[in-house]
Design an enzyme around this catalytic site. Structure first.
Site, short mmCIF file in Angstrom:
data_model
loop_
_atom_site.label_atom_id
_atom_site.label_comp_id
_atom_site.label_asym_id
_atom_site.label_seq_id
_atom_site.Cartn_x
_atom_site.Cartn_y
_atom_site.Cartn_z
N CYS A 725 -1.20 15.04 -17.51
CA CYS A 725 -1.19 13.59 -17.72
C CYS A 725 -1.15 13.39 -19.24
O CYS A 725 -0.34 14.03 -19.90
CB CYS A 725 -2.38 12.91 -17.05
SG CYS A 725 -3.99 13.63 -17.42
N MET A 726 -1.98 12.56 -19.81
CA MET A 726 -2.00 12.41 -21.26
C MET A 726 -2.82 13.52 -21.91
O MET A 726 -2.35 14.26 -22.76
CB MET A 726 -2.55 11.03 -21.66
CG MET A 726 -2.74 10.83 -23.16
SD MET A 726 -1.21 10.89 -24.10
CE MET A 726 -0.57 9.24 -23.77
#
EC number: 3.1.3.16
Length: 807
Positions: A725-726
């Site tokens: 994800c981030m």
């Protein structure tokens, strides 16, 4: 008001438990946002739900029912005269309408209870109320549930320091709940939330007659009656606190109290209560006096704790990490890396001449380890299953311990050890050669001088020469088995194999390691020096062999001032896939599964070098997968989202602290409509979960089966998947937990720990909504043994406990 609490038998409790296990937990849209916050509104309906509470803890944590709570899980803790108490501060709440202040003794606790009784317009016997105040004093609790805003206002007035995942602003409206920062990981509230939500609460304890002490017979008698003062007092306290929190509901319009309270009675805890309800039996004190000759565990109580899945997450995290980082030999080097437990066990086994089978398997885990029977005649049989037993047939001669407070060893000490190594009698003796070395992350490029570089070189040389003496090995260790040893380990791999830093990291990667940015910087500059003195260079190997053969006790490695100066002018190649990362490599969770960040996904060369063929992008967009028209807006142009305080995952981490993760502020104007898109780009198969944010409300699990099918297909064809994800701590961690539940056929708590331990120093933090989705998904697909099911609030308690050291 005189509270009459009906008694129930163990059989009736069993029936209530069966109804609870068959009941459907509330849907996510009904559970949230209520579960995220302290209680301003009514809980969702949960028919036939059950909570079990123990009114009196035992010193040895025996006599525990499955899925049972203790009072400290439910009530706000009472801290008296702490360092946060300023002299002259009366600790008033700041809200005069509350009419009470923070209590500092039993009398003030009683006054607080009287205030609540007046507010509720109840009539309670004075003696019963005094007993309740004494009970609060004895258990260091306040007469408020953890979710009661008015109780929290007392605490916040005197203890204003923020904690990870906590909210310090109390508001009466629930309309802004989605927009508050740090609110979506309140695992610590869920036990109290459960008490607030359930239909039935059963109270029990191991109190015997007039004493709370356990019996000492081998089969302890434990008659528990319905008039037990501990249980009846707790019942009164629960009733008052539940009514008080309900009185504060916005728009409640009247009394909502509906909870049924019971006290479980029995003659003998171990025989009267069905075994499916017992988490830990009532044990006599003699059991806890037995010690194992291995001393692998501090006491047999650890076996008892391990067998009770409700209470063992902290222990299991330690055991899982011990298994993961246990002593392993690095290829053909003569270097073994391990943890403190390995060294402890190695010494005990050798000293006591214990015959114990060497147990080690790569990727071993306690996930599928069943309950252990503690055999007092042969305790090592069960205890040894919790650890990988080191191979004591190997001779660990040089012992290197890496710690954050260690200094570099002197060149004189290294030379002394080389002299001993060249002495036949000394090299064959059982005496170990001990060195300490600074931990990873504790040395900066500015700390280097000629002497420190020569010390590092000569430590590497010493390790190599130990390996050249027949049957002698070096054991390098630290507390957790990877954090503090990674710098020296990587330096030695560069030295031993004459390979660049990038290739060294690839060689080590199957074993857990963690390099800080300062380590990568130092190693990037030192690698030419380490390689110049490598034994893989023919002239060096001959020189080192002759020093050993002819017993040259004066031989040491030295560098010139010119070579030292060149270190600081050395430039790391721009094409380096690893060294230019802002954090560690992706974490290998399973053979086919890696967990990482957007930074990792943005580096296709790095992924290919790790053998990664598939990518799962959870709510983020990898820029190189976009066409040129979209590159100007690489991160979710369709979402109103601002990322702040990202504080990259490896940037400011110390050995004992977690990283701060990104805070997310999301507009409420757009409803989530996430979808899965599968494509191919640059030789990678890519599964993109679009329109999914870490905001505590976006659902993931309506897409999870598609994503897991994608991962499964990759594994079936011999591929490897990066899930990102981030930052790699919430959305992608949730997907990895789900894959571990599917692949390992384990429950949510086990899968959570499995992923958490393998993420190493990056602490996973799936938000509460995602974890509840995981729980519901597991109940639907994998909950085959209902008697051993771990309830939602018990899982949350465990997560809160393992996170406690980071708050």
């Amino acid at each position: 008001m005189v509270l009459e609490v009906p008694s129930i038998t163990p059989g009736e409790l069993h029936d209530l438990m069966r109804l609870h296990q068959d009941a459907e937990w509330p849907e996510c849209k009904k559970m949230f946002p209520w579960a995220h916050d302290i209680s301003f509104g009514q809980p969702p309906d949960f028919p036939h739900s059950l909570a079990i509470v123990k009114s009196q803890s035992d010193a040895n944590n025996s006599a525990l029912l499955r899925n049972s709570l203790e009072v400290n899980d439910i009530f706000q803790s009472w801290k008296v005269r702490t360092s946060f108490h300023r002299e002259g501060d009366t600790c008033e709440t700041g809200n005069d309408s509350n009419g009470f202040q923070y209590p500092n003794n039993t009398k003030e606790l009683l006054n607080l209870l009287k205030f609540q009784i007046r507010q509720l317009e109840l009539q309670v016997d004075d003696v019963a109320l005094e007993n309740a105040a004494t009970y609060c004093h004895n258990h260091s609790i306040l007469p408020f549930l953890k979710v009661d805003p008015r109780g929290l206002s007392l605490e916040l007035k005197r203890y204003s320091r923020n904690k990870v995942g906590s909210n310090t602003t109390l508001k009466r409206s629930g309309q802004d709940v989605w927009g508050r920062r740090g609110l979506f990981r309140r695992f610590d509230l869920q036990c109290a939330k459960m008490i607030e939500m359930v239909d039935n609460i059963v109270i029990y304890c191991s109190r015997t007659g007039g004493s709370t002490d356990m019996q000492t017979e081998s089969a302890p008698a434990c008659s528990h009656e319905g008039n037990c003062p501990n249980c009846t007092t707790l019942a009164l306290l629960l009733q008052i606190c539940l009514m008080f929190v309900q009185k504060g509901y916005v728009g409640s319009g009247g009394s909502l109290y509906k909870t049924n309270l019971f006290i479980c009675t029995y003659q003998n805890f171990n025989t009267d209560i069905p075994q499916t309800l017992i988490g830990t039996p009532l044990l006599d004190n003699e059991f806890f006096k037995n010690n194992t000759p291995l001393n692998l565990c501090s006491s047999p109580s650890e076996i008892v704790c391990f067998n009770n899945v409700d209470k063992n997450m902290v222990l299991c995290e330690k055991l899982e990490l011990n298994k993961l980082t246990s002593a392993t030999r690095l290829e053909e080097t003569g270097l073994i890396c391990g943890n403190t437990t390995d060294w402890h066990n190695y010494q005990i086994i050798k000293k006591n001449n214990i015959s114990l089978t060497h147990r080690f398997e790569e990727n071993t885990s306690i996930v599928n380890l069943k309950s252990l029977n503690y055999d007092t005649d042969n305790p090592t049989t069960s205890i040894s299953q919790l650890y990988n037993i080191p191979n004591t047939k190997e001779v660990w001669k040089l012992i290197i311990k890496c710690t954050s407070n260690s200094q570099m060893p002197s060149l004189t000490k290294i030379r002394t050890y080389l002299d001993l190594l060249l002495d036949d009698d000394a090299s064959k003796s059982q005496e170990h050669l001990h060195l300490t070395f600074p931990a990873s992350g504790s040395i900066g490029l500015g700390n280097l001088n000629i002497q420190s570089v020569e010390i590092l070189l000569n430590v590497c040389y010493l390790i190599f020469q130990v390996s050249q003496v027949q049957e002698l090995l070096t054991f390098m260790y630290c507390e957790d088995g990877y954090t503090e040893t990674s710098l020296l380990l990587t330096a030695y791999i560069i030295f031993h194999f004459n390979i660049p830093l990038q290739d060294a990291l690839l060689r080590i990667h199957p074993r857990p390691f963690f390099l800080f940015p300062s380590d990568l910087q130092i190693l990037g500059h030192l690698q030419p020096v380490l390689r110049e003195f490598s034994p893989q260079n023919g002239s060096n190997l001959k020189l080192y062999a002759n020093a050993l053969k002819f017993r040259d006790k004066s031989f040491q490695l030295h560098i010139s001032s010119e070579l030292f100066s060149s270190i600081f002018f050395m430039k790391i190649p721009l094409e380096s896939n690893f060294v230019n990362l802002k954090g560690p490599l992706p974490s290998r969770i399973l053979r086919h599964l890696y967990l990482g960040s957007l930074d990792h996904a943005q580096n296709p060369a790095l992924l290919k070098s790790l053998g990664i063929t598939h990518i799962v992008s959870v709510g983020e967009v990898v820029s190189w997968t976009l066409n040129k028209d979209k590159i100007a807006h690489p991160v979710r142009p369709h979402r109103a989202i601002t990322m702040t305080n990202t504080n990259e995952v490896a940037g400011n981490t110390t050995c004992n602290k977690s990283r701060n993760r990104a805070d997310t502020v999301v507009s409420d104007k757009q409803e989530n409509g996430s979808n899965v898109v599968i494509s191919e780009n640059s030789g990678f198969q890519i599964c993109q979960i679009e329109n999914l944010d870490d905001n505590g409300k976006d659902p993931l699990f309506h897409q999870i089966d598609k994503v897991l099918d994608f991962i499964s297909n990759s594994e079936a064809t011999g591929g490897k998947v990066l899930v990102h994800c981030m930052v790699g701590v919430s959305r992608s961690a949730t997907v990895c937990i789900a894959e571990c539940m599917r692949y390992l056929q384990c429950d949510l708590a086990s899968a959570y720990l499995f992923v958490r331990v393998r993420r190493l120093n990056v602490i996973i933090q799936p938000n509460l909504f995602f974890v509840y989705e995981l729980f519901k998904w597991w109940k639907k697909h994998y909950n085959r043994e209902k008697d051993k099911t771990m309830d939602w609030h018990i899982i949350c308690r465990g997560i809160a406990e393992v996170n406690m050291k980071y708050t």
